[in-house]
Design a protein around this motif. Structure first.
Motif, PDB file in Angstrom:
ATOM      1  N   GLU A  71      -5.150  -4.675   6.030  1.00 58.95           N
ATOM      2  CA  GLU A  71      -4.054  -4.415   6.667  1.00 58.95           C
ATOM      3  C   GLU A  71      -2.994  -5.400   6.855  1.00 58.95           C
ATOM      4  OE1 GLU A  71      -3.403  -5.940  10.223  1.00 58.95           O
ATOM      5  OE2 GLU A  71      -2.004  -3.826  10.557  1.00 58.95           O
TER       6      GLU A  71
ATOM      7  N   GLN B 161      -0.610  -4.472   3.971  1.00 55.42           N
ATOM      8  CA  GLN B 161      -0.036  -3.304   4.170  1.00 55.42           C
ATOM      9  C   GLN B 161       1.128  -3.484   4.961  1.00 55.42           C
ATOM     10  OE1 GLN B 161      -3.124  -1.044   6.027  1.00 55.42           O
ATOM     11  NE2 GLN B 161      -4.112  -0.454   3.836  1.00 55.42           N
TER      12      GLN B 161
ATOM     13  N   CYS C 204       3.914  -5.193   3.021  1.00 58.98           N
ATOM     14  CA  CYS C 204       4.727  -4.424   2.196  1.00 58.98           C
ATOM     15  C   CYS C 204       5.297  -3.223   2.917  1.00 58.98           C
ATOM     16  CB  CYS C 204       3.658  -3.702   1.355  1.00 58.98           C
ATOM     17  SG  CYS C 204       2.806  -4.908   0.164  1.00 58.98           S
TER      18      CYS C 204
ATOM     19  N   MET D 254      -2.822  -0.877  -0.917  1.00 59.69           N
ATOM     20  CA  MET D 254      -1.797  -0.094  -0.725  1.00 59.69           C
ATOM     21  C   MET D 254      -2.232   1.404  -0.891  1.00 59.69           C
ATOM     22  SD  MET D 254       0.122  -1.832   0.323  1.00 59.69           S
ATOM     23  CE  MET D 254       1.595  -0.582   0.738  1.00 59.69           C
TER      24      MET D 254
ATOM     25  N   PHE E 113      -3.706   2.571   2.121  1.00 62.31           N
ATOM     26  CA  PHE E 113      -2.578   2.832   2.890  1.00 62.31           C
ATOM     27  C   PHE E 113      -2.103   4.392   2.661  1.00 62.31           C
ATOM     28  CE2 PHE E 113       2.143   2.959   3.481  1.00 62.31           C
ATOM     29  CZ  PHE E 113       2.227   2.633   4.613  1.00 62.31           C
TER      30      PHE E 113
END
Ligand code: CAA
Length: 700
Positions: A605, A608, A611, A510, A513
């Motif tokens: 990935e 991410q 989420c 994250m 991200f």
């Protein structure tokens, strides 16, 4: 000529006035108007020089951001700047208020620039993920050299007129009489009789090529220290352009700049930052707009804990009188000490003068007696998150405060309507949800109850503006906007954790991200006990069939409350830096074993995607329930209150980037595992069916 540019001839000087409210953005009509006026003035034998000035508070906010991404319409801003620069008659820009971006580039193309002392000039394009695309990267270094040009363009911060003059960007600064001063300057230039020197021919900034190249190299080294983000190329392209100014002939430099500008404009980061800019301004467009807000001069705050103290510091900083009420003398002293600590810290760091602290402190009163709030205009209740305590307080406040006073709660989750029902004046009750630390965080959710009066809602927005905060209107539900989306995010992360990922893996994914911190770092910082208490409160109403991850409960049962107890998801042997902890891993593995889960691996990935899908889906539910007015409001909440990366624009903007059909298919795939959580919101299907995006709902 369009009406956006008017002109008159004064003493042989054509005075062109730009008039495109609210900020003289250089949209197509204004560009065309300036073009025609420059040509007409150039052809008019009665005109010897041209002054460009503007109506309104600002000279110009630059290119019209709303035109970005649409097919270009002539004349382009670079062409307009070139036309101005090529004028044989001197052109002088007379700047008041702000001249930003393309607005300042227009001025840079003029033969001289004069500004009012209060004006500010700058090239803030980088804050929108782009670069100056109308010659700014080529003309600025010609005037002032590479190092200051890089500082200005990479920093994006506007300069005060005097500073810009000292750097060589302005030729004059006046206290007042701006247009007369510009006309006088124009007359002098005409009287001088020398041919005008276009900025493209200036070499002031090229005197020391070695220093120029060193500045470029230093900027690249600094750039290399931050992880490269291919979705946000502006910074590195700016350095390329400033280098090109030295290396290439002017017109080739302009072409180079144009292509870099277009590359940046099409990047995800530029779309996200542009979305964020417009989204922040859209939040104020509420149904109650136009209703005169109730006046607020004196605020009572109940509770001087971490949140209450932060709120008080914010209120005092905005010039309001504040009365703190605590439940007893000791708590009052502790609250006042907390406020004093924040102020002392600010003074020690040079962010506040001792005089300002004393002046603010003089506006603060403290008491352990709630009846001292009889005369305040607004009460903000920041007591413990306990419905019984808050309801009792509201009942008491009802009998204490004057008629018309606003009764606000800072609750994060509780039902505003229940609190309102405890009073005889539900119209005066509103949620003002601050984020901790409240004197720093920009976000405020204004939670509107079933009976909240319109002038109470607008008062909440007016207060936020006064505190320099961005307010977002929310309806009543558990967690309002931000905490509801956070819960969905956390649930997705917890499922991933239980299914096989580690806290460190999820946090790293994250952060990659773009989140400021990973979800488990945030938990450890905030303290695990607060959400534990909430989970216990909600336990009786939880669907027993719904998937429930108990890892956080097990950590709490083991006394692992996060940083404050020395251990949470991570352990903290050296204070604030978390280390992966085998004890946490053992708890996670025991939970998996108890549920018969065979752990599997997840890529960053995938983490991410899970989420984000959870956040956007919860956002869609919030929208379909009417809790938020528009998708971009949700984005503002996540950007300004939860560390969502600004360049991504917010989860709803990210969902649009991915594509809603793709998002729905992802959710459907996850729903095979845990249907009740991952089921796609109906709104998604509606939008997909009609070929629409979340962005289409922002304009309605
Ligand atoms: N284009 C289009 N609309 C703009 C705009 C722009 N460049 N700048 C501001 N606006 C709009 C806002 O969206 C807002 O619209 P609504 O009334 O519909 O909400 C309105 O103008 C007023 O703006 P603010 O609320 O921000 O007003 P303010 O007085 O607080 O601030 C300002 C004024 C300092 C100019 C601020 O609006 C601002 O910073 N604007 C953006 C400046 C900027 O980044 N310019 C670069 C543009 S890109 C460029 O120019 C590229 C290029 O090189 C060719």
């Amino acid at each position: 000529m369009t009406q956006m540019v008017t002109w008159e001839i004064r003493d042989g000087i054509a005075v062109l006035t730009l008039d495109n409210p609210p900020v003289n953005a250089l949209g197509q009509d204004l560009r065309a108007g300036i073009w025609q006026a420059i040509e007409a003035a150039g052809a008019d034998p009665a005109v010897q020089a041209i002054v460009i000035c503007a109506e309104g508070r600002n000279f110009s906010a630059g290119a019209d951001i709303r035109e970005f991404g649409k097919p270009p319409v002539a004349p382009s801003l670079p062409d307009l700047c070139n036309l101005i620069e090529a004028s044989a008659k001197p052109v002088i820009a007379a700047i008041q208020g702000k001249a930003l971006g393309g607005g300042f580039e227009l001025a840079l193309a003029a033969h001289a620039r004069i500004a009012q002392r209060t004006a500010k000039v700058g090239l803030p394009e980088v804050t929108l993920g782009i670069l100056p695309g109308a010659g700014g990267t080529q003309r600025t270094p010609r005037l002032i050299g590479a190092e200051p040009a890089l500082r200005l363009i990479l920093g994006g911060k506007p300069l005060r007129a005097r500073d810009a003059q000292a750097m060589g960007l302005l030729d004059g600064v006046v206290e007042d009489g701006l247009v007369d001063a510009a006309i006088a300057l124009a007359r002098n230039m005409v009287a001088d009789g020398k041919p005008v020197v276009p900025t493209r021919a200036r070499r002031d900034g090229f005197h020391e090529p070695a220093a120029y190249e060193a500045a470029i190299a230093a900027a690249r080294t600094a750039q290399d220290k931050v992880p490269a983000n291919p979705d946000l190329p502006a910074n590195s392209r700016i350095i390329d352009c400033i280098e090109a100014a030295l290396l290439l002939p002017f017109d080739a430099g302009l072409t180079f700049e144009r292509s870099a500008f277009e590359d940046c404009l099409g990047s995800i980061g530029a779309r996200g930052l542009r979305h964020a800019f417009l989204a922040e301004r859209r939040t104020a467009k509420i149904p109650e707009l136009g209703t005169q807000p109730r006046a607020i001069a004196h605020v009572g705050v109940i509770g001087g804990g971490l949140m209450g103290a932060g709120i008080i510091v914010a209120l005092m900083g905005a010039g309001l009188a504040v009365s703190l009420v605590e439940r007893d003398h000791d708590s009052l002293v502790a609250g006042l000490e907390r406020i004093a600590d924040i102020h002392e810290n600010a003074v020690a760091k040079g962010r506040m003068t001792a005089e300002a602290r004393d002046e603010q402190w003089a506006r603060l009163k403290g008491s352990a007696d709630i009846t001292t709030l009889a005369e305040v205009d607004l009460v903000i209740e920041a007591a413990s998150e306990d419905e019984a305590i808050k309801t009792a307080l509201f009942r008491q406040l009802d009998s204490v405060v004057k008629p018309g006073a606003i009764l606000a709660t800072n609750t994060s989750y509780l039902d505003i309507n229940t609190l309102a029902a405890a009073t005889s004046r539900p119209g005066d009750v509103v949620g003002l949800h601050f984020f901790s630390p409240a004197h720093i965080m920009r976000l405020m959710e204004v939670v509107v109850g079933a009976q909240t009066a319109p002038d109470v809602v607008t008062a909440g927005f007016a207060l936020a503006a006064r505190l320099g905060k961005v307010a977002v209107r929310a309806g009543v539900c558990d967690g309002f906007i931000g905490n509801r989306i956070l819960t969905a995010y956390r649930t997705a992360a917890d499922f991933t954790l239980e299914d096989g990922a580690s806290p460190a893996q999820i946090d790293a994914a994250m952060r990659a991200f773009g989140m400021a911190l990973g979800p488990y770092q945030v938990s450890d910082m905030a303290g695990l006990d607060i959400s534990w208490a909430r989970r216990k409160r909600l336990a009786p109403t939880r669907d027993p069939k719904a998937r429930y991850v108990s890892i956080a409960d097990r950590l709490c049962e083991a006394g692992r409350f996060g940083q404050k107890s020395g251990a949470g998801y991570y352990s903290y042997p050296d204070g604030r830096v978390g280390k992966e902890d085998p004890a946490t891993q053992a708890i996670i593995e025991a939970e998996r074993a108890a549920k018969g889960i065979t752990p599997r691996s997840f890529t960053a990935e995938e983490i991410q995607r899970r989420c984000l899908a959870a956040m956007a889906n919860e956002g869609a539910r919030i929208l379909q329930e009417g809790i938020a007015l528009r998708p971009s409001d949700l984005d503002v909440v996540l950007l300004s209150g939860y560390g969502y990366p600004r360049w991504r624009g917010g989860p709803m903007q990210s969902a649009d980037e991915i594509g809603l059909l793709e998002l729905k298919n992802t959710l459907l795939a996850y729903a095979k595992e845990t249907p009740e959580f991952w089921r796609p919101a109906d709104l998604l299907g509606e939008l997909i069916k009609n070929g629409r995006h979340f962005a289409d709902l922002n304009e309605t």
